[in-house]
Design a protein around this motif. Structure first.
Motif, PDB file in Angstrom:
ATOM      1  N   ASN A 258       0.805  -1.227   0.000  1.00 53.01           N
ATOM      2  CA  ASN A 258       0.000   0.000   0.000  1.00 53.01           C
ATOM      3  C   ASN A 258       0.839   1.280   0.000  1.00 53.01           C
ATOM      4  O   ASN A 258       0.426   2.300  -0.538  1.00 53.01           O
ATOM      5  CB  ASN A 258      -0.944   0.037   1.222  1.00 53.01           C
ATOM      6  CG  ASN A 258      -1.935  -1.110   1.147  1.00 53.01           C
ATOM      7  OD1 ASN A 258      -2.155  -1.665   0.074  1.00 53.01           O
ATOM      8  ND2 ASN A 258      -2.515  -1.478   2.282  1.00 53.01           N
ATOM      9  N   SER A 259       2.035   1.224   0.604  1.00 60.22           N
ATOM     10  CA  SER A 259       2.844   2.449   0.703  1.00 60.22           C
ATOM     11  C   SER A 259       3.680   2.689  -0.558  1.00 60.22           C
ATOM     12  O   SER A 259       4.343   3.720  -0.675  1.00 60.22           O
ATOM     13  CB  SER A 259       3.782   2.344   1.911  1.00 60.22           C
ATOM     14  OG  SER A 259       4.636   1.232   1.746  1.00 60.22           O
ATOM     15  N   LEU A 260       3.654   1.741  -1.504  1.00 55.50           N
ATOM     16  CA  LEU A 260       4.485   1.893  -2.708  1.00 55.50           C
ATOM     17  C   LEU A 260       3.698   2.600  -3.809  1.00 55.50           C
ATOM     18  O   LEU A 260       2.470   2.437  -3.909  1.00 55.50           O
ATOM     19  CB  LEU A 260       4.919   0.511  -3.216  1.00 55.50           C
ATOM     20  CG  LEU A 260       5.774  -0.317  -2.251  1.00 55.50           C
ATOM     21  CD1 LEU A 260       5.993  -1.717  -2.807  1.00 55.50           C
ATOM     22  CD2 LEU A 260       7.109   0.374  -2.006  1.00 55.50           C
ATOM     23  N   ALA A 261       4.409   3.382  -4.636  1.00 56.81           N
ATOM     24  CA  ALA A 261       3.753   4.043  -5.769  1.00 56.81           C
ATOM     25  C   ALA A 261       3.196   2.975  -6.711  1.00 56.81           C
ATOM     26  O   ALA A 261       3.795   1.892  -6.848  1.00 56.81           O
ATOM     27  CB  ALA A 261       4.766   4.915  -6.499  1.00 56.81           C
ATOM     28  N   ALA A 262       2.076   3.276  -7.358  1.00 54.67           N
ATOM     29  CA  ALA A 262       1.459   2.304  -8.286  1.00 54.67           C
ATOM     30  C   ALA A 262       2.488   1.861  -9.315  1.00 54.67           C
ATOM     31  O   ALA A 262       3.287   2.666  -9.806  1.00 54.67           O
ATOM     32  CB  ALA A 262       0.263   2.945  -8.971  1.00 54.67           C
ATOM     33  N   ASN A 263       2.484   0.581  -9.602  1.00 55.42           N
ATOM     34  CA  ASN A 263       3.356  -0.036 -10.623  1.00 55.42           C
ATOM     35  C   ASN A 263       4.808  -0.210 -10.209  1.00 55.42           C
ATOM     36  O   ASN A 263       5.637  -0.606 -11.020  1.00 55.42           O
ATOM     37  CB  ASN A 263       3.303   0.732 -11.957  1.00 55.42           C
ATOM     38  CG  ASN A 263       2.029   0.411 -12.695  1.00 55.42           C
ATOM     39  OD1 ASN A 263       1.531  -0.725 -12.593  1.00 55.42           O
ATOM     40  ND2 ASN A 263       1.498   1.380 -13.383  1.00 55.42           N
ATOM     41  N   THR A 264       5.142   0.095  -8.948  1.00 53.05           N
ATOM     42  CA  THR A 264       6.512  -0.170  -8.484  1.00 53.05           C
ATOM     43  C   THR A 264       6.764  -1.676  -8.566  1.00 53.05           C
ATOM     44  O   THR A 264       5.938  -2.482  -8.141  1.00 53.05           O
ATOM     45  CB  THR A 264       6.655   0.265  -7.007  1.00 53.05           C
ATOM     46  OG1 THR A 264       6.300   1.636  -6.915  1.00 53.05           O
ATOM     47  CG2 THR A 264       8.073   0.064  -6.511  1.00 53.05           C
TER      48      THR A 264
ATOM     49  N   ALA B 200       3.224  -3.174  -7.762  1.00 56.94           N
ATOM     50  CA  ALA B 200       2.323  -2.739  -6.683  1.00 56.94           C
ATOM     51  C   ALA B 200       1.012  -2.224  -7.277  1.00 56.94           C
ATOM     52  O   ALA B 200       1.016  -1.488  -8.264  1.00 56.94           O
ATOM     53  CB  ALA B 200       3.001  -1.636  -5.868  1.00 56.94           C
ATOM     54  N   GLY B 201      -0.072  -2.661  -6.693  1.00 50.12           N
ATOM     55  CA  GLY B 201      -1.390  -2.170  -7.085  1.00 50.12           C
ATOM     56  C   GLY B 201      -1.903  -2.717  -8.400  1.00 50.12           C
ATOM     57  O   GLY B 201      -2.990  -2.365  -8.856  1.00 50.12           O
ATOM     58  N   SER B 202      -1.127  -3.609  -9.050  1.00 54.32           N
ATOM     59  CA  SER B 202      -1.551  -4.121 -10.356  1.00 54.32           C
ATOM     60  C   SER B 202      -2.572  -5.239 -10.196  1.00 54.32           C
ATOM     61  O   SER B 202      -2.543  -6.000  -9.240  1.00 54.32           O
ATOM     62  CB  SER B 202      -0.324  -4.643 -11.107  1.00 54.32           C
ATOM     63  OG  SER B 202      -0.732  -5.383 -12.230  1.00 54.32           O
ATOM     64  N   ARG B 203      -3.491  -5.352 -11.165  1.00 48.89           N
ATOM     65  CA  ARG B 203      -4.451  -6.458 -11.140  1.00 48.89           C
ATOM     66  C   ARG B 203      -3.861  -7.733 -11.726  1.00 48.89           C
ATOM     67  O   ARG B 203      -4.431  -8.803 -11.602  1.00 48.89           O
ATOM     68  CB  ARG B 203      -5.678  -6.090 -11.968  1.00 48.89           C
ATOM     69  CG  ARG B 203      -6.527  -5.060 -11.292  1.00 48.89           C
ATOM     70  CD  ARG B 203      -7.779  -4.866 -12.083  1.00 48.89           C
ATOM     71  NE  ARG B 203      -8.602  -3.857 -11.438  1.00 48.89           N
ATOM     72  CZ  ARG B 203      -9.747  -3.445 -11.898  1.00 48.89           C
ATOM     73  NH1 ARG B 203     -10.220  -3.957 -13.002  1.00 48.89           N
ATOM     74  NH2 ARG B 203     -10.432  -2.532 -11.259  1.00 48.89           N
ATOM     75  N   GLU B 204      -2.756  -7.566 -12.450  1.00 48.10           N
ATOM     76  CA  GLU B 204      -2.103  -8.746 -13.056  1.00 48.10           C
ATOM     77  C   GLU B 204      -1.532  -9.631 -11.963  1.00 48.10           C
ATOM     78  O   GLU B 204      -0.996  -9.125 -10.972  1.00 48.10           O
ATOM     79  CB  GLU B 204      -0.931  -8.301 -13.949  1.00 48.10           C
ATOM     80  CG  GLU B 204      -1.311  -7.388 -15.077  1.00 48.10           C
ATOM     81  CD  GLU B 204      -1.665  -8.161 -16.345  1.00 48.10           C
ATOM     82  OE1 GLU B 204      -1.838  -9.390 -16.250  1.00 48.10           O
ATOM     83  OE2 GLU B 204      -1.784  -7.521 -17.395  1.00 48.10           O
TER      84      GLU B 204
END
Ligand SMILES: C[S@@+](CC[C@H](N)C(=O)[O-])C[C@H]1O[C@@H](n2cnc3c(N)ncnc32)[C@H](O)[C@@H]1O
Length: 261
Positions: free
Chosen positions: A40-46, A61-65
């Protein structure tokens, strides 16, 4: 970030929900990652690694893949025997079982084909992150009771293949380098995109081919895109052609000598 000298395209953290086991901690230390309980604390797509139920995977991070993992057990159990271009290139579908160095192991998919046909394979992988995925997949393979014999035929070296091939030999050396020009590899599009952001395109094709030719006793096999030029511009002895890929074969000695002796 745990390590300021880390490449912009290296994973930043390993995400492990529960208490991290020793193998998980080793990966964190070896790759100098932050250890987090969620992304949660990482930028999207890190780019980050995930540890779930003993399996290591690479994702964003945050990816649906789904993150990408190596799973020899599932791949071997799901494999159906069939005509296989890779096998035709590696041993000509003869009954011989040459030892193979898969010098650009990647996610180990081609290695899985060779293993499923009874061959002994040493994988070489220079990327520390991909090496960690392979290492973890090998540990899970070793823990699978019905596949102990297969696990014994598989090895891994986490070196640059040119260095490894300078001091090791095998009957066959197999190359599937990551080249922009080849357009194709064993990797699916999604995995390929993840890999390219992690690894970039290889530029040591000529050195790899020279090292492979000096290290193989019987032949070198190079996977290329169907329409790609031969690696380093060096014409193979013959090629096994599929719709999307081509295996260029550089024969050095006849397999008859291996069969006889
Ligand atoms: C296209 S992928 C290989 C895919 C693999 N054939 C499979 O079935 O999953 C290429 C891999 O080779 C590795 N590689 C490229 N050059 C290398 C070298 N000189 N030494 C070791 N590994 C290398 C890259 O890090 C990458 O993981």
């Amino acid at each position: 970030m745990a390590n300021a000298s880390r490449s912009a395209f290296a994973p930043e953290a390993l995400i492990c929900h529960g208490d991290p086991p020793a193998e998980c901690r080793q990966v964190v230390e070896r790759l100098k990652l932050d250890l987090l309980t969620d992304d949660n604390s990482l930028a999207a797509n890190t780019l980050c690694l995930y540890w779930r139920d003993g399996a290591l995977s690479l994702g964003r991070a945050g990816s649906r893949e789904h993150p990408v993992a190596v799973d020899f057990v599932r791949a071997l159990q799901q494999r159906r025997q069939g005509p296989e271009l890779l096998m035709k290139a590696v041993n000509g579908h003869l009954s011989v079982k040459p030892s193979v160095i898969d010098a650009t192991a990647g996610l180990g998919r081609d290695t899985t084909i060779l293993l499923s046909r009874g061959l002994a394979v040493t994988m070489v992988e220079q990327s520390p992150v991909v090496g960690a995925l392979l290492d973890n997949a090998m540990a899970r393979l070793r823990a699978e009771p019905g596949l102990a014999e297969v696990a014994q035929r598989l090895g891994l070296s986490r070196l640059n293949a040119c260095d490894y091939l300078a001091v090791n030999r095998a009957d066959v050396v197999y190359l599937d380098p990551m080249f922009a020009a080849s357009g194709k590899s064993a990797l699916a599009k999604k995995d390929m995109q993840l890999f390219q952001s992690l690894l970039g395109h290889g530029d040591d094709g000529e050195a790899l081919l020279n090292a492979a030719l000096a290290s193989a006793d019987y032949r070198v096999v190079v996977k290329r895109g169907a329409k790609a030029p031969p690696l380093a511009g060096r014409e193979p002895g013959f090629a096994i052609k599929g719709k999307a890929v081509r295996f260029d074969v550089y024969p050095l000695k006849s397999f008859k000598q291996l069969a006889n002796g």
